[in-house]
Design a protein around this motif. Sequence first.
Motif, PDB file in Angstrom:
ATOM      1  N   LEU A 135     -22.333  -9.850   2.595  1.00 28.64           N
ATOM      2  CA  LEU A 135     -23.281  -9.634   3.688  1.00 28.64           C
ATOM      3  C   LEU A 135     -24.364  -8.698   3.177  1.00 28.64           C
ATOM      4  O   LEU A 135     -24.106  -7.875   2.294  1.00 28.64           O
ATOM      5  N   SER A 137     -26.789  -9.114   1.174  1.00 27.87           N
ATOM      6  CA  SER A 137     -27.101  -9.139  -0.254  1.00 27.87           C
ATOM      7  C   SER A 137     -27.915 -10.377  -0.575  1.00 27.87           C
ATOM      8  O   SER A 137     -27.847 -11.377   0.125  1.00 27.87           O
ATOM      9  N   TYR A 138     -28.684 -10.261  -1.658  1.00 30.68           N
ATOM     10  CA  TYR A 138     -29.421 -11.440  -2.127  1.00 30.68           C
ATOM     11  C   TYR A 138     -28.440 -12.530  -2.535  1.00 30.68           C
ATOM     12  O   TYR A 138     -28.630 -13.688  -2.227  1.00 30.68           O
ATOM     13  N   LEU A 139     -27.396 -12.087  -3.252  1.00 30.97           N
ATOM     14  CA  LEU A 139     -26.477 -13.055  -3.837  1.00 30.97           C
ATOM     15  C   LEU A 139     -25.889 -13.973  -2.763  1.00 30.97           C
ATOM     16  O   LEU A 139     -25.804 -15.181  -2.950  1.00 30.97           O
ATOM     17  N   ILE A 217     -27.633 -10.974   7.474  1.00 32.95           N
ATOM     18  CA  ILE A 217     -28.438  -9.810   7.116  1.00 32.95           C
ATOM     19  C   ILE A 217     -28.503  -8.831   8.293  1.00 32.95           C
ATOM     20  O   ILE A 217     -28.839  -9.219   9.415  1.00 32.95           O
ATOM     21  N   MET A 222     -33.253  -5.667   3.825  1.00 38.86           N
ATOM     22  CA  MET A 222     -32.838  -6.935   3.239  1.00 38.86           C
ATOM     23  C   MET A 222     -33.391  -8.138   4.006  1.00 38.86           C
ATOM     24  O   MET A 222     -33.083  -9.270   3.703  1.00 38.86           O
TER      25      MET A 222
END
Lengths: 276, 299, 419
Positions: A135, A137-139, A217, A222
């Motif tokens: 949660l 995160s870009y990944l 997000i 983010m």
Amino acid sequence: MMRRFLGKAGIYSAAAAVLVFSVFPFVWMALTSFKPNEEIFTAVPRLLPTRWTLAQYRYVIDRGGFGRYFLNSAVIALFTTLCGIFVASLAAYALARFRFPGRTVFLLLILVVQMFPLVVLIIPLFIIMRRLGLLDSYLGLVIAYTTFTLPFGVWMLKGYFESIPSSLEEAAMIDGCSRMAAFARVIVPVSAPGIAASSIYAFIGAWNEFMFAMTFINKESMRTLPLGLQAFFGQFTVEWGPVMAASVIFTLPVLVFFLLVQKRLTTGLVKGAVKG
Amino acid sequence: MVALRVALKRYGFPYALLLPALLGVGILTLYPLLNTFWLSFHRYNLLRLGQAPVFTGLENYRRIFSDEFFWFVLRNTGLFAGGCVLATMALGVGVGCLLNVPFRGRTILGVAVLLPWVIPKVAAGIVWKWIYDDQYGILNFILTKLGFDFQGFSWFSSAPIAFLAVGVVVVGQSFPFIALSILAGLQAISPEIMEAAAGDGAGPWQRFTLVTLPMLKGLLLILTILSTVWDFKVFDQIFIMTEGGPAQSTYVMGIYAWMTAFGEMQMGRAAAIAMVMFAILAVITLIYLRIARSGEGLE
Amino acid sequence: MKKFALFTFVLVLLLPLLGTAMAKTSLEVWIMQPGNQDVEKLLAQAKADFQAKNPEVEVNLQFVPWLSAWQKITTAVAGGEAPDVCELGTTMTPFYADMGALLDMTKYVQAWGYAKDLDPGVLESAVMDEKLFGVPWYAGARALVYRKDWFAEAGIKSPPKTWDEFLAAAKAIQQVDKNGKVIRYGFAFQGNGRLTWLPFIWQNGGEIGYKKDGKWVSGMNSPEAIEAIRFYADLLLKHKLSPEASVTWSALNARQAFALGTCGMLIEGPWGLPPIYNANPEIASKIGVCLLPGKKKMATFVGGSNLVVFKQSRQKDLAAEFVHLLMGDKYQLELAKMLKFFPGRVSLQDDTAFKSDPILKVFAEQMKYGRSLPAAPGWGSIEKLDVPGVMLQKILTGQMSVEQAAAWAAEKMNDLFNP
């Protein structure tokens, strides 16, 4: 002579019709974004602003955060595109050149997930993302977008690779290349149009996506652009001018991306064919 | 076990190439799909968060199939999605071919075609809703200026017209993708083949049906499958523009599933609806594949 | 090959970097997207205040996209990751309370000394089994907004007080041109705005839903409700006091139609006035506001929201402390002024800012007749599926008679009321 003229006229009028249909909402949006608030809604609609203003854009930028959303969206979209093309072209190559058990199953399997409405998947997906610590995160978003844009890339590229005679790589392999090198040096360049189309698809898919971003997000830092756009849709009011201005800003980078890859869309084969 | 080892040895390379794709699909989609399947046989109300789902067998399915409204929604969805797929494919293939013809301003057209696809969906839905507005919409204004009496015309008070209005938006947002893919596909057809066909006396239409279409078959297949899948699940545009109204007359399966899941909070029944949608789409996909295979097929 | 391998290598290397480290312990605060920059700034200031007082805490303030708030919050709760503090609308609060997801705030509210000071209309939605699951943050009610100049032209001396006077006024200000085209409509009808017309049922002595023997029952098919629904539907169906398309009009459409001089009366709350002035600045001096007309009694719907703390929160005291900060005089008053709502604390509703404004004064008066929608767990579903709205549209599109539609709605509501 006459026939050629008619053909030309046909092409241009068809092009004009398509142009009007696809551009109209955007133009309307863009024109509105240059209007002051009191001109946005008028009893009789007015196409052009009587007083052009950048106030809506200033408002959007003053709110802050947009630079950050922009960066997030760009990073996520670019990585989704790269990962997507990488993963899809490997899989597509295997599917195009080899016969193995489970081949058809795989082709259908990647389509299956598309057939489910997102509403029932979203809670389990949220739980997985939370367990994996993905949660915020870009990944997490890159993985999700790559997976959900994969089927088209795989199917498209598989078709492309199949249309290329295997004699092409075999020749390269006789010259001493390994199979992967032959793939990378011979097949990939020839398939540029297919790769370009898949990458535009992956890029826009990631750029535009709202539901996953909204669910996964939570941090302001983010947020992606589609989330940022929501700032102007309030609980009790909609800020029309800023919505329009933000949407115009939102659209432009994709056009830049398109201009970068569009050459590949049409010139790939010509080059490859000459080489081949 | 032995068979597996033999298979791995023999097919190790292609399997390795598939691995990254399988990893993503496996991690992200396997559990949600199995979870949906499992939930579809349970009663699970989100309102009763503390209680575990209760096994109810086929109760959810029975309830859906005996609901008149479900059949109404299914018919709506079928007609709407069918129309949208036809229009999207026709327009997409047409524009794709157009983009393949070299003419001045082709890049501009390429960029223009992309626009409806790029504009964020929520914003696009709202802009379109406003374009269609009965009192202040630019569309009624222009049509009235052109001599038709569209003053105060309501685009959303009856289902057929509302579907038409939303359909235009859905098609507008999905044909660019088709057009671009077709353009890329056309690039794989070498000019020599076309020239040879022209040399044999084939006219433009014959060249299109006898050379272009068969060469694009694989691409058309996947594009048709994906369009069907997406249009059958359509949600955003309808949710924003009609909310399923007036009087639920523009409900489609996407809205129905959402309302069951996050309106009624009946996650079990929503899962069953999803399974039904999946079954329908799977059957349609297999039919497409069968049709395509009648020529040369998936292999 | 080399390039290819390098690319793979870089990709593999970069991917883990992309996932940022998980957040340290922080206080998650979710507020509905206000669509108002001043409010965003005010809350950012509250966050800074709180962090200054509690340096070890990091407040993660998030504005939740309004259109998807319901889905986001539900997913987070079901996924075990609910926020600590959250704003919930009055119709959402009973839902999560019944789910058992909310913390009982009674002891905190007593400690702060606000127990007797909370807006009763909003409070109704937060109380269940004598426990307090939310703290009323702000409140507001709709009244009748009308065009003073049109009223004067039509010779209407005083604004309508009863249904009959309301109907007569709407008919009187409606104007038709030579060709029979309506150029001014009497009323901005909302086929898709249940909160504006459901109070007609109360005004006629009916109930939308009520508790009987511990179970919630729909009141939609009572004679009082049917009469009220008929009165409202007939404004469009029989008297044609609003454009045909208003069958699907929402609050936004109706507001526009009023702002641009298409319609002369509108049921609206004070928060709806700034957008009207924004769209048409000249209209400000021509607007009058009066109480909603009554029949057997006066009534309106009190909307607003509660601040809640989720049980899943790992720092409940801190979360409550944040609620306390937002309930303090300063933030209560500032927020209310920005949102054009009234503070959730009754003692602050008498502030001069509200008393001195002639228009706000009427809205404040209207609050006294305010009621809340059924505080039933199933009401959230009824709203999401818009059972009342669908019922009204079935009547307006001629699919059902008023009685049939009311019976349909009652059955559907009874089903959803007790999930």
